[in-house]
Design an enzyme around this catalytic site. Sequence first.
Site, mmCIF file in Angstrom:
data_model
loop_
_atom_site.group_PDB
_atom_site.id
_atom_site.type_symbol
_atom_site.label_atom_id
_atom_site.label_comp_id
_atom_site.label_asym_id
_atom_site.label_seq_id
_atom_site.Cartn_x
_atom_site.Cartn_y
_atom_site.Cartn_z
ATOM 1 N N ASP A 10 34.674 -37.444 25.076
ATOM 2 C CA ASP A 10 35.062 -38.670 25.783
ATOM 3 C C ASP A 10 36.535 -38.904 25.498
ATOM 4 O O ASP A 10 36.909 -39.334 24.413
ATOM 5 C CB ASP A 10 34.198 -39.841 25.273
ATOM 6 N N ASN A 21 42.708 -42.927 27.069
ATOM 7 C CA ASN A 21 44.171 -42.869 27.060
ATOM 8 C C ASN A 21 44.736 -42.913 25.643
ATOM 9 O O ASN A 21 45.840 -42.436 25.407
ATOM 10 C CB ASN A 21 44.754 -44.004 27.901
ATOM 11 N N THR A 22 43.987 -43.469 24.683
ATOM 12 C CA THR A 22 44.464 -43.540 23.301
ATOM 13 C C THR A 22 43.764 -42.515 22.419
ATOM 14 O O THR A 22 44.409 -41.746 21.723
ATOM 15 C CB THR A 22 44.246 -44.960 22.721
ATOM 16 N N THR A 73 40.415 -39.604 21.689
ATOM 17 C CA THR A 73 39.400 -38.696 22.219
ATOM 18 C C THR A 73 38.299 -38.563 21.179
ATOM 19 O O THR A 73 38.577 -38.346 20.000
ATOM 20 C CB THR A 73 40.015 -37.307 22.503
ATOM 21 N N PRO A 92 36.434 -42.138 35.197
ATOM 22 C CA PRO A 92 35.206 -41.470 34.763
ATOM 23 C C PRO A 92 34.497 -42.207 33.628
ATOM 24 O O PRO A 92 33.260 -42.242 33.584
ATOM 25 C CB PRO A 92 35.696 -40.097 34.292
ATOM 26 N N ASP A 93 35.261 -42.829 32.730
ATOM 27 C CA ASP A 93 34.638 -43.565 31.625
ATOM 28 C C ASP A 93 33.784 -44.718 32.161
ATOM 29 O O ASP A 93 32.723 -45.036 31.626
ATOM 30 C CB ASP A 93 35.687 -44.070 30.616
#
Length: 260
Positions: free
Chosen positions: A6, A9-10, A12, A108-109
């Site tokens: 997953d 932007n900050t 993973t 997508p999240d």
Amino acid sequence: MLLAIDCGNTNTVFSIWDGSEFIATWRTATEHQRTADQYYVWLTTLMKHRGIEADITDVIISTTVPRVVFNLRVFADRYFNTRPLVVGKPGCELPVEARVDAGTQVGPDRLVNTVAGYDRYGGDLIVVDFGTATTFDVVDTDGAYIGGVIAPGVNLSLEALHQAAAALPHVDVSKPDLVIGTNTVACMQSGVFWGYVGLVSGITSRIKAERARPMKVIATGGLAPLFQQGDTLFDVFDEFLTMHGLTVIHDYNKDKTLEQ
Ligand SMILES: Nc1ncnc2c1ncn2[C@@H]1O[C@H](COP(=O)(O)OP(=O)(O)OP(=O)(O)O)[C@@H](O)[C@H]1O
Ligand SMILES: CC(C)(CO)[C@@H](O)C(=O)NCCC(=O)O
Ligand SMILES: [K+]
């Protein structure tokens, strides 16, 4: 076993799913320059550290950062000899299509959170995710994503204050007991914390009014527990909602392949 990735932007998050539970979860900063080899060295070092010998056969990826996809695909292919499912890309189907304006690329999240929320809690949901942005996903009775809200993230808001105003320091989010701050840091924390409490309760009640029906509010994301103490903002806090959604989407696509 399934490796679920997953990528926000900050941060993973990598999780290993053995078919009934997540046996390990690791978090790293999102950097699109990271190569397949770097991911592999990082992951195997952590696996060794925990004494985990997982036979990874499948990989699923959800990413809000398009540039990381190439290296993650190479990583899956080179080291696990598998073609990863990538949410939102061809070859990865969702149980229910999103109903949004033509041409809209839903994050997508948010699609994954929608699938996970519907799987666990049924329809008529508002899923609130406290990530880089704070997102509200509205899930219809049949499990479709039908839109929502994107607000600036909590940490982003604090960082923006610090960046834009010379006299405002860098501050971490926390829950102040009082609304009236008597020093700069307390004033900033109050603005962001109580501001977000107002934002979340205002937006969720407006969504419920717009839909004219009762809806469950599900919260996820690292900062959700802090806000849970702020008020009765959520019906449920589900830390692993996004990861759960990745396993549901993986199963759905596996079953589809078997049917063919
Ligand atoms: N397990 C945890 N315990 C404590 N704090 C956490 C935990 N997970 C996340 N956090 C904190 O909450 C913040 C939000 O985490 P989360 O994973 O929800 O989103 P993010 O990584 O900041 O954003 P994105 O998913 O968009 O990259 C993190 O930056 C971190 O500071
Ligand atoms: C809003 C974020 C950044 C939240 O992670 C992500 O879901 C995203 O990039 N979304 C694309 C736009 C949309 O979801 O409508
Ligand atoms: K996230």
